[in-house]
Scaffold this motif. Structure first.
Motif, PDB file in Angstrom:
ATOM      1  N   MET A  30       2.480 -10.561   2.841  1.00  0.00           N
ATOM      2  CA  MET A  30       3.616  -9.845   3.435  1.00  0.00           C
ATOM      3  C   MET A  30       4.549 -10.791   4.182  1.00  0.00           C
ATOM      4  O   MET A  30       5.715 -10.485   4.362  1.00  0.00           O
ATOM      5  CB  MET A  30       3.108  -8.835   4.465  1.00  0.00           C
ATOM      6  CG  MET A  30       2.508  -7.593   3.933  1.00  0.00           C
ATOM      7  SD  MET A  30       2.061  -6.616   5.385  1.00  0.00           S
ATOM      8  CE  MET A  30       0.925  -5.478   4.649  1.00  0.00           C
ATOM      9  N   LEU A  52      11.394  -4.040   2.479  1.00  0.00           N
ATOM     10  CA  LEU A  52      10.313  -3.175   2.944  1.00  0.00           C
ATOM     11  C   LEU A  52       9.501  -2.623   1.769  1.00  0.00           C
ATOM     12  O   LEU A  52       8.299  -2.377   1.916  1.00  0.00           O
ATOM     13  CB  LEU A  52      10.904  -2.040   3.788  1.00  0.00           C
ATOM     14  CG  LEU A  52      10.054  -1.529   4.951  1.00  0.00           C
ATOM     15  CD1 LEU A  52       9.584  -2.675   5.823  1.00  0.00           C
ATOM     16  CD2 LEU A  52      10.835  -0.540   5.779  1.00  0.00           C
ATOM     17  N   GLN A  91      -1.878  -1.758  -0.898  1.00  0.00           N
ATOM     18  CA  GLN A  91      -2.973  -2.470  -1.558  1.00  0.00           C
ATOM     19  C   GLN A  91      -4.046  -2.860  -0.534  1.00  0.00           C
ATOM     20  O   GLN A  91      -5.246  -2.738  -0.798  1.00  0.00           O
ATOM     21  CB  GLN A  91      -2.445  -3.720  -2.266  1.00  0.00           C
ATOM     22  CG  GLN A  91      -1.727  -3.396  -3.563  1.00  0.00           C
ATOM     23  CD  GLN A  91      -0.878  -4.542  -4.059  1.00  0.00           C
ATOM     24  OE1 GLN A  91      -0.679  -5.538  -3.370  1.00  0.00           O
ATOM     25  NE2 GLN A  91      -0.358  -4.395  -5.274  1.00  0.00           N
ATOM     26  N   MET A  92      -3.599  -3.292   0.652  1.00  0.00           N
ATOM     27  CA  MET A  92      -4.538  -3.681   1.700  1.00  0.00           C
ATOM     28  C   MET A  92      -5.375  -2.477   2.135  1.00  0.00           C
ATOM     29  O   MET A  92      -6.593  -2.576   2.284  1.00  0.00           O
ATOM     30  CB  MET A  92      -3.761  -4.254   2.880  1.00  0.00           C
ATOM     31  CG  MET A  92      -4.599  -4.810   3.994  1.00  0.00           C
ATOM     32  SD  MET A  92      -3.595  -5.824   5.075  1.00  0.00           S
ATOM     33  CE  MET A  92      -3.054  -4.634   6.259  1.00  0.00           C
ATOM     34  N   PHE A 128       8.458  -4.213  -0.784  1.00  0.00           N
ATOM     35  CA  PHE A 128       7.401  -5.182  -1.085  1.00  0.00           C
ATOM     36  C   PHE A 128       6.326  -5.138   0.000  1.00  0.00           C
ATOM     37  O   PHE A 128       5.131  -5.169  -0.284  1.00  0.00           O
ATOM     38  CB  PHE A 128       8.003  -6.587  -1.193  1.00  0.00           C
ATOM     39  CG  PHE A 128       8.897  -6.751  -2.389  1.00  0.00           C
ATOM     40  CD1 PHE A 128       8.406  -7.237  -3.579  1.00  0.00           C
ATOM     41  CD2 PHE A 128      10.231  -6.392  -2.331  1.00  0.00           C
ATOM     42  CE1 PHE A 128       9.219  -7.379  -4.686  1.00  0.00           C
ATOM     43  CE2 PHE A 128      11.057  -6.521  -3.434  1.00  0.00           C
ATOM     44  CZ  PHE A 128      10.542  -7.022  -4.613  1.00  0.00           C
ATOM     45  N   ILE A 129       6.777  -5.071   1.266  1.00  0.00           N
ATOM     46  CA  ILE A 129       5.820  -5.050   2.380  1.00  0.00           C
ATOM     47  C   ILE A 129       4.916  -3.826   2.269  1.00  0.00           C
ATOM     48  O   ILE A 129       3.692  -3.923   2.396  1.00  0.00           O
ATOM     49  CB  ILE A 129       6.577  -5.063   3.722  1.00  0.00           C
ATOM     50  CG1 ILE A 129       7.381  -6.359   3.858  1.00  0.00           C
ATOM     51  CG2 ILE A 129       5.627  -4.898   4.892  1.00  0.00           C
ATOM     52  CD1 ILE A 129       8.299  -6.404   5.059  1.00  0.00           C
ATOM     53  N   GLN A 180      -3.750  -9.921   2.190  1.00  0.00           N
ATOM     54  CA  GLN A 180      -2.447  -9.262   2.019  1.00  0.00           C
ATOM     55  C   GLN A 180      -1.510  -9.543   3.186  1.00  0.00           C
ATOM     56  O   GLN A 180      -0.297  -9.553   3.018  1.00  0.00           O
ATOM     57  CB  GLN A 180      -2.627  -7.747   1.866  1.00  0.00           C
ATOM     58  CG  GLN A 180      -3.184  -7.335   0.520  1.00  0.00           C
ATOM     59  CD  GLN A 180      -4.698  -7.218   0.543  1.00  0.00           C
ATOM     60  OE1 GLN A 180      -5.338  -7.639   1.501  1.00  0.00           O
ATOM     61  NE2 GLN A 180      -5.274  -6.663  -0.509  1.00  0.00           N
ATOM     62  N   ILE A 209       2.314  -4.011  -0.575  1.00  0.00           N
ATOM     63  CA  ILE A 209       1.193  -4.887  -0.217  1.00  0.00           C
ATOM     64  C   ILE A 209       0.305  -4.202   0.824  1.00  0.00           C
ATOM     65  O   ILE A 209      -0.923  -4.290   0.770  1.00  0.00           O
ATOM     66  CB  ILE A 209       1.722  -6.240   0.309  1.00  0.00           C
ATOM     67  CG1 ILE A 209       2.509  -6.964  -0.786  1.00  0.00           C
ATOM     68  CG2 ILE A 209       0.579  -7.126   0.782  1.00  0.00           C
ATOM     69  CD1 ILE A 209       3.276  -8.164  -0.296  1.00  0.00           C
ATOM     70  N   PHE A 210       0.963  -3.478   1.766  1.00  0.00           N
ATOM     71  CA  PHE A 210       0.203  -2.748   2.783  1.00  0.00           C
ATOM     72  C   PHE A 210      -0.696  -1.692   2.141  1.00  0.00           C
ATOM     73  O   PHE A 210      -1.870  -1.548   2.505  1.00  0.00           O
ATOM     74  CB  PHE A 210       1.178  -2.093   3.770  1.00  0.00           C
ATOM     75  CG  PHE A 210       0.520  -1.265   4.832  1.00  0.00           C
ATOM     76  CD1 PHE A 210      -0.192  -1.864   5.853  1.00  0.00           C
ATOM     77  CD2 PHE A 210       0.612   0.122   4.805  1.00  0.00           C
ATOM     78  CE1 PHE A 210      -0.799  -1.099   6.834  1.00  0.00           C
ATOM     79  CE2 PHE A 210      -0.002   0.892   5.777  1.00  0.00           C
ATOM     80  CZ  PHE A 210      -0.706   0.276   6.789  1.00  0.00           C
ATOM     81  N   GLU A 231      -7.948  -1.566  -0.428  1.00  0.00           N
ATOM     82  CA  GLU A 231      -9.089  -2.487  -0.465  1.00  0.00           C
ATOM     83  C   GLU A 231      -9.940  -2.300   0.780  1.00  0.00           C
ATOM     84  O   GLU A 231     -11.081  -2.743   0.832  1.00  0.00           O
ATOM     85  CB  GLU A 231      -8.599  -3.937  -0.498  1.00  0.00           C
ATOM     86  CG  GLU A 231      -7.713  -4.250  -1.666  1.00  0.00           C
ATOM     87  CD  GLU A 231      -8.436  -5.047  -2.740  1.00  0.00           C
ATOM     88  OE1 GLU A 231      -9.376  -5.768  -2.389  1.00  0.00           O
ATOM     89  OE2 GLU A 231      -8.048  -4.926  -3.908  1.00  0.00           O
TER      90      GLU A 231
END
Lengths: 314, 346
Positions: free
Chosen positions: A282, B143, B152-153, B145-146, A278, B149-150, B156
């Motif tokens: 980003m 931000l 999701q990270m 989108f960032i 990820q 993704i953060f 996980e």
């Protein structure tokens, strides 16, 4: 260290950079035309989706690829016309109108796609643009694979950079276009129509944005997916500031972005075990914000950007 | 704008969008009148559907407030979606076993954690604007989108539920931190009441306090505000904190009130829909309540109709986006009163 050097020397890296940059070149040029005329077009993200869907669907319905490209451009022009009506003669908030266009365009594209294809597990594919393969030139070392194995749409993007530059820098129309974004009252005093110039710029700019979307479904991939635009439109809005509203710098900005993106994909395969994937996903967005912050202080915005103009009102 | 038109225009805009949706309905081959009937039944048909509508309105009240507060000060927070996820992430960080206590402590704690996280999420773009002059539209948008993704990270990685059968989801919120249900056996939860309370607080602060006056002054005319001695940067930072906190609460309310745990598909675009809500409300916090009920009705009604008639559920998004555009056009007519009369004789 050696690995990174090898990446920069490889032909595939530079070819990928140009390929990733192509849709952004269309988008940045489109946003640049709109903003130079004084209209912020936040409809870009939705217009990308519409262009991607329309171009793909036209070809899927049996039309040849160039017709698909024209259909995509036309769909973008339609939404651009709607945005221009709302923001130029009606003088409504360009921020809100643009976001409205994005929501409207992307939901309409998704609705149309779902209505035409109600139940499909895997999206149907089309035969996309193939690489040009110019005889002799393709066989050149390095430049052959990087430049002459790209698709016709990448070449169209590069040609459009020159066309937009030529129009803006070398024609009376370009002078009027830049003036209408800086000082519409002066343009009016010249006897030119501020409304028509601005609306025209937004319509043409939006059709370029739609071509960026069409590149995704007709050149980069061969099908339409929900969420495939994934913020590329917004990145173009950041890049146009980074490019100081100049076509040449827009090309450089898009290429730099393409290089970073191609680099992170290659680093991902090398360092994938150490860093979560990820982090790499980003990177494009973080890079865009950093680029924006770097230039923000000396950004020379078109002076009449966001300012509506009404005849006879000062 | 005269008071009656502040109510009339959004109502007309909403109705116009609903009428316009006949075109996509016909395009999809659905019978139009039964489709409308199904939409109405989907909202008002039973106690269940009505409480579902209120449940769906809850996050929209918060994100609508976030947009309304920011837009009042001409601070373009388009990052409500990201701040919502930050709020939700903070709620599961605090509320899934880090500490435990009675609900009277735990519920305010998760709410506060979410509000702080949302505020921090918008403070970034606000500081980039006041310090470097970077356009907050672009930074707050990117931000989103960032942050997604953060999240999701995190889901996980450290936030992943070991009992989640491998799905990327957080551990469940503790019972003591969960927002209680309002109606027996229904999904409607206390987040709805908190949202209404937040709207009234926001209205009171904007209308009756010095801080609210400053925020409005900066929005109406930043130059005049500066000359009047108002600290424009400080006001913008304050507005950003308030706006981000509201969006963060939307995330808390969804996680602690409705879902019980965090997944990366928590929000189907509540942050963006909040912008539509705020515009329909004419940026009035009280109006946000009404506007979010309308948008939620469209979502719930169109979803129910979509399932019954086999029409794509994107219709709901389509109607909501059309109501925003109709509202914009309506705002134009409110600003310039059109009068129909014969041209004076020459």
């Amino acid at each position: 260290m050696i690995d990174i050097l090898q990446i920069f020397l490889s032909e595939s890296f530079w070819a990928a950079s140009l390929r990733i940059a192509s849709p952004l070149i269309f988008g940045v040029l489109g946003a640049l035309l709109c903003e130079r005329a004084g209209v912020l077009n936040l409809g870009i993200e939705g217009i990308f989706v519409v262009g991607a869907m329309t171009g793909w669907m036209t070809v899927w319905l049996g039309a040849p690829l160039p017709v698909g490209v024209l259909a995509a451009a036309f769909s973008g022009a339609l939404f651009g016309f709607l945005h221009s009506v709302l923001t130029v003669p009606l003088g409504l908030s360009q921020h809100v109108s643009g976001l409205g266009i994005t929501l409207f365009a992307s939901s309409l594209a998704s609705f149309t796609y779902r209505t035409a294809l109600p139940q499909v597990s895997s999206p149907p594919r089309i035969e996309p643009f193939r690489s040009l393969d110019v005889p002799i030139l393709t066989d050149l070392p390095f430049f052959g694979p990087v430049l002459f194995q790209q698709t016709a749409l990448t070449w169209l993007a590069l040609i459009l950079v020159c066309v937009v530059w030529w129009i803006m820098d070398r024609t009376p129309l370009g002078v009027a276009l830049k003036a209408v974004g800086d000082n519409p009252e002066a343009v009016n005093a010249q006897g030119l129509s501020v409304i028509r110039l601005r609306m025209g710029a937004v319509v043409v700019g939006s059709s370029l944005m739609a071509l960026g979307g069409a590149f995704l479904t007709m050149s980069a991939f061969d099908a339409f997916f929900f969420g495939m635009v994934n913020g590329r439109g917004w990145i173009c809005i950041a890049l146009v500031i980074f490019a100081s509203w100049q076509p040449g710098k827009a090309l450089i900005g898009a290429l730099l972005f393409g290089m970073f993106d191609a680099l992170q994909v290659r680093l991902q395969t090398e360092a994938g075990a150490l860093v979560p994937p990820q982090v790499f996903l980003m990177m494009p967005f973080i890079l865009s914000i950093i680029a924006l912050v770097i230039v923000a202080r000396r950004a020379d915005y078109p002076r009449a950007l966001l300012t509506p103009w009404f005849k006879g009102q000062r | 704008m005269r008071p009656w038109s502040a109510i009339l225009i959004p109502v007309v805009a909403g109705l116009a969008a609903l009428l316009l949706s006949a075109i996509p309905l016909a395009f999809a081959g659905a019978p139009i009148l039964p489709a409308y009937a199904q939409m109405v039944a989907g909202v008002f048909g039973s106690v269940f559907t009505a409480t579902e509508t209120l449940t769906r309105a809850t996050p929209l009240i918060f994100t609508g407030l976030a947009a309304a507060i920011a837009f009042r000060a001409r601070f373009w927070n388009i990052g409500g979606e990201g701040q919502l996820y930050l709020g939700a992430l903070a709620a599961v960080w605090v509320g899934t076993g880090m500490i435990d206590g009675p609900p009277i402590l735990m519920i305010p704690l998760v709410l506060a954690a979410g509000a702080v996280a949302g505020a921090v999420g918008l403070l970034g773009p606000a500081l980039l604007k006041t310090r470097f002059g970077a356009d907050e539209v672009v930074t707050s948008l990117l931000l989103n989108f960032i942050i997604l993704i953060f999240v999701q990270m995190m889901l996980e990685g450290p936030f992943k539920d070991p009992m989640g059968l491998g799905w990327p989801q957080s551990e469940p919120i503790l019972d003591s931190a969960a927002l209680p249900a309002l109606v027996d056996r229904m999904r409607l939860h206390a987040g709805f009441l908190i949202g209404i309370a937040a709207a009234f607080v926001a209205h009171a602060v904007l209308a009756y306090t010095v801080w609210g006056f400053r925020a409005r002054a900066v929005g109406d005319n930043a130059t005049a505000a500066r000359h009047a001695g108002i600290g424009v940067r400080r006001t913008i930072l304050g507005v950003a904190i308030a706006s981000g906190a509201c969006a963060g609460l939307a995330g808390v309310s969804e996680v602690a009130g409705l879902k019980g745990y965090l997944t990366s598909d928590l929000s189907p675009g509540f942050g963006y829909a909040g912008i539509v809500v705020a515009m329909l409300a004419g940026l009035s916090p009280i109006g946000v309540i009404a506007a979010s009920l309308f948008v939620a009705s469209v979502f719930v009604g169109a979803d129910s109709m979509s399932r019954a008639m086999g029409v794509s559920s994107f219709l709901a998004d389509l109607i909501v986006s059309m109501s925003l555009i109709c509202m914009l056009v309506g705002g134009f007519f409110a600003r310039f009163r059109l009068r129909l009369r014969a041209a004076p004789a020459p």
